[in-house]
Motif scaffolding. Structure first.
Motif, PDB file in Angstrom:
ATOM      1  N   SER A 156       0.763  -1.125   0.090  1.00  0.00           N
ATOM      2  CA  SER A 156       0.118  -0.077  -0.090  1.00  0.00           C
ATOM      3  C   SER A 156       0.908   1.272   0.059  1.00  0.00           C
ATOM      4  O   SER A 156       0.320   2.291   0.521  1.00  0.00           O
ATOM      5  CB  SER A 156      -0.820  -0.136   1.325  1.00  0.00           C
ATOM      6  OG  SER A 156       0.029  -0.174   2.328  1.00  0.00           O
ATOM      7  N   LYS A 157       2.078   1.253  -0.449  1.00  0.00           N
ATOM      8  CA  LYS A 157       2.910   2.397  -0.645  1.00  0.00           C
ATOM      9  C   LYS A 157       3.391   2.606  -1.978  1.00  0.00           C
ATOM     10  O   LYS A 157       3.243   1.707  -2.979  1.00  0.00           O
ATOM     11  CB  LYS A 157       4.215   2.067   0.216  1.00  0.00           C
ATOM     12  CG  LYS A 157       3.789   1.915   1.823  1.00  0.00           C
ATOM     13  CD  LYS A 157       5.304   1.894   2.397  1.00  0.00           C
ATOM     14  CE  LYS A 157       5.130   1.874   3.822  1.00  0.00           C
ATOM     15  NZ  LYS A 157       6.330   1.402   4.746  1.00  0.00           N
ATOM     16  N   ARG A 158       3.843   3.871  -2.250  1.00  0.00           N
ATOM     17  CA  ARG A 158       4.229   4.245  -3.605  1.00  0.00           C
ATOM     18  C   ARG A 158       5.540   3.485  -3.861  1.00  0.00           C
ATOM     19  O   ARG A 158       6.248   3.060  -2.988  1.00  0.00           O
ATOM     20  CB  ARG A 158       4.375   5.613  -3.798  1.00  0.00           C
ATOM     21  CG  ARG A 158       2.827   6.326  -3.781  1.00  0.00           C
ATOM     22  CD  ARG A 158       3.231   7.948  -3.740  1.00  0.00           C
ATOM     23  NE  ARG A 158       3.737   8.609  -2.580  1.00  0.00           N
ATOM     24  CZ  ARG A 158       3.992   9.691  -2.374  1.00  0.00           C
ATOM     25  NH1 ARG A 158       3.781  10.658  -3.482  1.00  0.00           N
ATOM     26  NH2 ARG A 158       4.421  10.067  -1.143  1.00  0.00           N
TER      27      ARG A 158
END
Length: 236
Positions: A156-158
């Motif tokens: 869920s991170k860039r």
């Protein structure tokens, strides 16, 4: 072949003509439009029709009013979006907002492009692309679970360097992609995210291929048609 008559309301016909002139550069940024009286004469319409046509183009961002001076063509050119696999974030340049990551049933179009069963699970990464803080594009990127599960794509991170860096590390370096470009009216969600007036959107359906023409990513890219252009560079 019988030609179809333009049965749109007169103000829409007038707005279409002025819009085409602006896009062609016949009315340059900063140019003042003729007076209402002259536009009435040129287009053979009423004062009310002129005002409605100008209101449409103001809402779309093609025209702006200057208090006590008149109506002018917008003071900036369309933003030209280079067609590429990834745009590096930079101050005042591109930035990404991750909206959603998770498993979803594959839409029919996506499943067909990835050679998967329709409705089967795929990984979706949905993002909002901005340029200079302005929303430019909503992106839906889909990946086969056999490639994406347990990788940074499922997080869920860039991802620094983008999803393509992860795919390359997995042995699926991208070789080329194919875009199918179309236009349609926006959904309510797209109007909200992209702050759109009542204009169509440009839709790119992109299939990215690795070695041996294996499809490893499908992206749906949606942007407003009123202030943006796509620029393709192709070897001849």
């Amino acid at each position: 072949m019988t030609r179809r008559a333009d049965d749109r309301p007169p103000y829409e016909q007038m707005a279409a003509e002025l819009r085409a002139r602006i896009m062609a550069g016949d009315l340059l940024p900063g140019t003042q439009l003729p007076s209402t009286a002259l536009l009435v004469t040129e287009f053979g319409v009423s004062n009310t029709t002129v005002q409605k046509a100008l209101a449409v183009l103001k809402a779309e961002g093609y025209l702006m009013s200057r208090q006590g001076k008149g109506v002018y063509v917008r003071d900036r050119q369309p933003f030209r979006v280079e067609v590429g696999a990834y745009f590096s974030p930079s101050p005042g340049g591109y930035s990404y907002e991750l909206l959603h990551v998770g498993e979803v049933p594959a839409p029919n179009e996506v499943a067909g492009a990835l050679n998967l069963d329709a409705g089967g699970p795929v990984l979706l990464r949905r993002r909002l692309l901005r340029h200079g803080g302005r929303p430019v594009e909503v992106e839906w990127s889909y990946y086969p679970l056999e490639l994406a599960s347990g990788t940074a794509l499922a997080g869920s991170k860039r991802i620094p360097g983008g999803a393509h860096r992860v795919l390359a590390a997995l042995g699926y370096e991208l070789q080329h992609f194919v875009d199918a470009v179309s236009a349609r009216m926006p959904t309510s969600d797209e109007i909200d995210l992209l702050a759109l007036p009542d204009v169509p959107v440009i839709r790119q359906f992109r299939v990215a291929f690795s070695h041996d023409d294996r499809p490893v990513e499908v992206s749906v890219l949606v942007k407003g048609s009123h202030l943006y252009e796509l620029t393709y560079r192709q070897p001849v």
